[in-house]
Every structure is written in C-alpha cells, then in structure tokens.
Design an enzyme around this catalytic site. Structure first.
Site, PDB file in Angstrom:
ATOM      1  N   GLY A  11       0.817  -1.215   0.000  1.00 52.22           N
ATOM      2  CA  GLY A  11       0.000   0.000   0.000  1.00 52.22           C
ATOM      3  C   GLY A  11       0.848   1.262   0.000  1.00 52.22           C
ATOM      4  O   GLY A  11       1.732   1.424   0.846  1.00 52.22           O
ATOM      5  N   PHE A  14      -1.398   6.813   2.741  1.00 54.07           N
ATOM      6  CA  PHE A  14      -0.722   7.654   3.740  1.00 54.07           C
ATOM      7  C   PHE A  14       0.197   6.821   4.647  1.00 54.07           C
ATOM      8  O   PHE A  14       1.309   7.237   4.938  1.00 54.07           O
ATOM      9  CB  PHE A  14      -1.751   8.402   4.587  1.00 54.07           C
ATOM     10  CG  PHE A  14      -2.341   9.564   3.858  1.00 54.07           C
ATOM     11  CD1 PHE A  14      -1.594  10.704   3.635  1.00 54.07           C
ATOM     12  CD2 PHE A  14      -3.636   9.521   3.383  1.00 54.07           C
ATOM     13  CE1 PHE A  14      -2.118  11.791   2.952  1.00 54.07           C
ATOM     14  CE2 PHE A  14      -4.182  10.599   2.707  1.00 54.07           C
ATOM     15  CZ  PHE A  14      -3.427  11.733   2.484  1.00 54.07           C
ATOM     16  N   GLY A  15      -0.261   5.650   5.085  1.00 50.37           N
ATOM     17  CA  GLY A  15       0.558   4.840   5.996  1.00 50.37           C
ATOM     18  C   GLY A  15       1.785   4.291   5.294  1.00 50.37           C
ATOM     19  O   GLY A  15       2.924   4.488   5.739  1.00 50.37           O
ATOM     20  N   GLU A 171     -19.100  16.954   3.236  1.00 51.99           N
ATOM     21  CA  GLU A 171     -18.409  17.631   2.131  1.00 51.99           C
ATOM     22  C   GLU A 171     -19.177  17.454   0.819  1.00 51.99           C
ATOM     23  O   GLU A 171     -19.370  18.406   0.058  1.00 51.99           O
ATOM     24  CB  GLU A 171     -17.008  17.033   1.949  1.00 51.99           C
ATOM     25  CG  GLU A 171     -16.010  17.463   2.997  1.00 51.99           C
ATOM     26  CD  GLU A 171     -14.757  16.588   3.013  1.00 51.99           C
ATOM     27  OE1 GLU A 171     -13.853  16.914   3.785  1.00 51.99           O
ATOM     28  OE2 GLU A 171     -14.670  15.589   2.265  1.00 51.99           O
ATOM     29  N   ASP A 300      -5.599   2.684   8.346  1.00 53.92           N
ATOM     30  CA  ASP A 300      -7.019   2.360   8.501  1.00 53.92           C
ATOM     31  C   ASP A 300      -7.260   0.880   8.762  1.00 53.92           C
ATOM     32  O   ASP A 300      -8.355   0.493   9.168  1.00 53.92           O
ATOM     33  CB  ASP A 300      -7.791   2.765   7.234  1.00 53.92           C
ATOM     34  CG  ASP A 300      -8.024   4.254   7.159  1.00 53.92           C
ATOM     35  OD1 ASP A 300      -7.575   4.977   8.064  1.00 53.92           O
ATOM     36  OD2 ASP A 300      -8.666   4.709   6.179  1.00 53.92           O
TER      37      ASP A 300
END
Ligand SMILES: Cc1cc2nc3c(=O)[nH]c(=O)nc-3n(C[C@H](O)[C@H](O)[C@H](O)COP(=O)(O)OP(=O)(O)OC[C@H]3O[C@@H](n4cnc5c(N)ncnc54)[C@H](O)[C@@H]3O)c2cc1C
Length: 449
Positions: A11, A14-15, A171, A300
């Site tokens: 992945g 972000f992580g 949003e 997540d």
C-alpha cells in the site's frame, strides 16, 4: 542470501508512503507494492467528485514521489495472500515476494452493512475512479433533467441523497448544493438547477459526530444555509434504483451517494489474527500482529486503543504517524535497540462544508465558518504531495472562489457507457406512490415549460 534486510510495504497510501519515506536511503532494501500506480490525497477526493479539481491535481505516481530513494523498488501489483511461516507475500499474478519485515497498509473502504449490492446504486468515495463516477452521475442528472425539460417540457425537481453525515458525506452534500445553486445555475436554460434538493441522511442525532456537539450544531446550520436538507435519526434500510427507504418511507432520489461505514481491506483477514467488527486487525502496542513481531499492520487497517481508551481514529495523520513509527522501530531493531510503542499525537480535526464554511477543533480551540475554512484550505494545500499540485490546486481554488466556476465539469466515457449511464439514472423506480414521503415529494408536481 540477501546482503541487506528486505522490508515489504503493501500500500502506497498515507501509511505505506510515510513508512517508505522514513526508510528512504537507509541501509535496508524496500519493496513497496500497490495495486494502483498513484498515491491519492483522499481528503480532496470530494472536490474531484464535484468537479472543482481534476484527478491529476490530487494524485501522483508513487514511483515519482519516491524517485530519490535508491533503496526503494515500487511494484504495481495486488497482494492477495500471506505465508507468515515462510515470510512470503503472494500477488494476484501468482508471483511471490519474500520479506524480513512486512508492513501492511492497504486501507479501508465504506461498508454497506451486509448489502454490498447497494454499491451499484449508491457508490462510495474512496478512489479516483469512484470520484469520476460520482462526478459523472451528478452532472448527468442535471443533463437528463435539462433534456427532459427542453424537449418534452417536463420539469422535475432533482433530488441528490447522501447517506452518512461524517466528513465525506458533509463535504459531498455541501459541494453538490454549491454546484446546484451557484456553479451551474446560469448554464442551464430549461431547468433551474438551484431548485435541486440535496438531502443528507444520518442515522444518529447529529452531523459530524466525532466533533464537539456545538460544532456539530454549527455544521448543521452551515449546511442548511447552503440549502442542504439534513435528516437526523434517519437510518437508511433499503436502496433500490432511484429510491431509498428510511423507516417505513421510500424517498425518490435521482442520485444516491454512500458515505458511511468502514470496512478494512480484506487483506486483514488473510493475516489469520483477530480482527474487529470492521475487519481491522487488532495490533500490539508497537503495531505488530500477535505472534509475528516482524509483521506490522498500520493505518485504517489497524485497530488500536489509545491510553485514553479511545481507538486511534482512521484519519490520515494517524496513518502517517503509524508509518513513520513503524519504520523507525524497524531501523531501531536493526541497530539492536528496543522498539517503542506507538502513541498517536492528535493535533485536532477539521471538516469543510462548502464555500467559506467549515468547522475545526485545533489545539483545544474551536473555529467555525470562514476562519475554519481558511485553516482547512491552508492545511490541505500544505499537505498536497508535490509543488506543482499545490500551486495548481491553489490557483484552481482561488479561481473557483472568485468566479464560482467549476473547471472540471466533464462527463467522460464513450458513447455506449454514457447511454448506459443515462438509462441507469433514468430508470423508473417501482416507488411506492402511496408513501407519505413520496406524496410530499415535489417531484410529483410537474409543470410544463
Ligand atoms: C473521501 C475521503 C475523505 C477523507 N478525508 C480525510 C480528511 O479530511 N482528513 C483526514 O485526516 N483523513 C481523511 N480521510 C481518511 C484518510 O484518507 C485515511 O485515514 C488514510 O488514507 C488511511 O491511510 P492508509 O495508508 O491506511 O490507507 P490508504 O491511504 O487508503 O492507502 C491504501 C493503499 O493500499 C492500496 N491497496 C489496497 N489494497 C491493496 C492490495 N491488496 N494490494 C496492494 N495495494 C493495495 C491502495 O491502492 C492504496 O494506495 C478521508 C478518506 C476518504 C475516503
């Protein structure tokens, strides 16, 4: 026999990306595997879905982001399985990658509460493809209404339904209301786009439930100022083409968007350790999985309680901090030093609602309206990956703010795809004509042009 230890990262979100950055040009070999070739700045996906930004403005090839890291190889591929005993990751094409350390950071999607079939009628927003599909449905709905009104004189009020009043739902609802009332209003001749209804359904008793309750109230008020109908305590129990059900009532909707529920990547289950109800892996305090100290799950996908007893939230700062902390722990261990447990540093949170509208709680202080919106704008530009993106996005926003114009209002796809989409959106639903909600719906009041 490898000369350096190999760290495999699954992945490049972000992580995973933050783990890779912390390992860049260090004395280890790193292989980062992602099924997409790009990193997406997910907090701005809704702006692609609502035609403010183009996909290329919020995404960047992972290979390009990490070009300077001589020790990192980026592989396009989907991880499907693990062999923990032999330290192997298996990819969808049958190839295998061995590791000394593994960091799994494959993220999460929306959960449909056991009704995955709803996704067809009510897409969620997680990838660039989702954003482009939502943009297509929203823009097509206006086009279809215009065509009907112009060619057959039938004017129908459009209804956009958003399910879930977390940050993404808020949003989306705020931005669609903005499009309908401002950006599109002067371009359509046969319909009045500003009459479109935007309805936000929320199962609980407030919007943005993770914020302080006075900020939630402010967010609801700001949404209503934009023309969004907020329906609290409204749990959606059925979705069919063209309509959704709350309690005993069916609501006709032209477009339904799904913005609730969390389902961690199914890769978590492949690890064969305990997961929570959302499929997140219950990790040790150092983010490794029980019994396998060389395998980490972050972002997540990870379920971890903070000292306060609260879970570490599924937000990008948490994923980034976990990525950096895991990389540091591995480097420490290689040097023979002990690992440190992960501590989440909460710098606050913010949510945008629409033009000049937002809420924020930062450093123990609360902000609402224009000032919160400016803070949101600044932070999101600062965190955008790559200078070109930052500059272009800032200019695009400035232009959109001044002119209320949406520059990315393209409906893409080939002729057949578009025909299918039109048929899909136009599909007559078997709506219950007798339901109270539908009787009240303005859609029944058709007028001739
Ligand atoms: C619409 C939206 C808006 C958001 N807004 C905010 C916000 O305003 N502020 C905030 O803090 N957070 C926000 N978030 C949450 C934030 O984006 C996530 O918490 C964060 O992205 C989690 O990082 P991650 O690395 O765990 O997963 P992700 O960033 O989702 O990355 C997962 C990566 O894994 C890859 N992948 C998945 N499965 C596989 C596989 N089998 N093999 C190989 N690769 C795989 C994916 O392609 C992806 O690149 C938002 C999320 C969404 C969807």
């Amino acid at each position: 026999m490898r000369s350096k230890l190999r760290i495999v990262i699954i992945g490049g979100g972000f992580g995973g990306l933050w783990a890779a950055k912390a390992l860049a040009n260090r004395p280890v070999d790193v292989i980062l595997i992602d099924r997409k070739n790009h990193h997406v700045f997910q907090p701005l996906l809704y702006q692609v879905a609502t035609a403010v930004l183009s996909p290329g403005e919020i995404a960047k090839p992972i290979r390009r982001i990490l070009y300077y890291a001589k020790n990192i190889e980026v592989i396009l591929g989907e991880a499907v399985e693990f062999d923990k005993a032999t330290n192997i990751v298996k990819l969808d094409d049958g190839s295998e990658v061995s590791f000394d350390y593994l960091i799994v950071a494959a993220g999460a999607r929306h959960a449909y509460f056991g009704h995955d079939e709803w996704e067809t009628w009510a897409p969620g927003l997680k990838t660039l493809e989702d954003a482009v599909e939502i943009r297509r449905r929203v823009l097509l709905a206006f086009e279809i209404a215009e065509r009907k009104a112009a060619l057959s004189g039938v004017k129908e009020q459009l209804t956009f339904a958003v399910v879930g009043a977390g940050p993404t739902g808020v949003e989306l609802a705020g931005a669609i209301a903005g499009i309908a009332r401002q950006a599109l209003a002067s371009d359509f001749k046969a319909i009045d786009t500003s009459e479109a209804r935007v309805v936000l359904f929320e199962g609980s008793d407030r919007v943005l439930g993770t914020f302080a309750s006075d900020l939630s109230d402010s967010a609801k008020q700001q949404l209503e100022e934009l023309g969004v109908e907020v329906r609290l305590n409204s749990f959606v129990t059925e979705i069919e083409p063209g309509r959704l059900k709350v309690g005993d009532d069916w609501f006709k909707c032209d477009v339904v968007l799904w913005a609730t529920g969390v389902a961690a990547s199914p890769l978590g289950a492949q690890l064969g350790v305990e997961t929570d109800r959302a499929g997140r892996v219950k990790v040790e305090p150092d983010l490794s999985i029980p019994g396998y100290p060389n395998i980490f799950v972050i972002g997540d996908m990870a379920s971890l309680l903070q000292e306060s007893g609260e879970p570490v939230p599924g937000v990008s700062p948490a994923a980034m901090q976990m990525g950096t902390a895991t990389a540091k722990n591995i480097l420490r261990e290689i040097k023979g030093r002990p690992r440190a447990n992960f501590t989440y540093v909460d710098k606050g949170s913010m949510a945008t609602i629409g033009r000049s509208k937002a809420i924020a709680q930062l450093f123990g202080m609360k902000f609402r309206g224009f000032i919160a919106w400016l803070m949101w704008l600044f932070l999101h530009v600062v965190f955008l990956i790559g200078f070109r993106n930052r500059l272009f996005v800032l200019m695009g926003w400035f232009w959109a703010y001044l002119t209320r114009e949406r520059s990315a209002r393209l409906i893409t796809g080939d002729a057949e795809e578009l025909r299918n989409a039109l048929t899909f959106i136009e599909a007559e639903s078997p709506a219950d004509e007798s339901s109270a909600a539908h009787r009240d719906s303005p859609r029944r009041h058709r007028t001739s042009a």
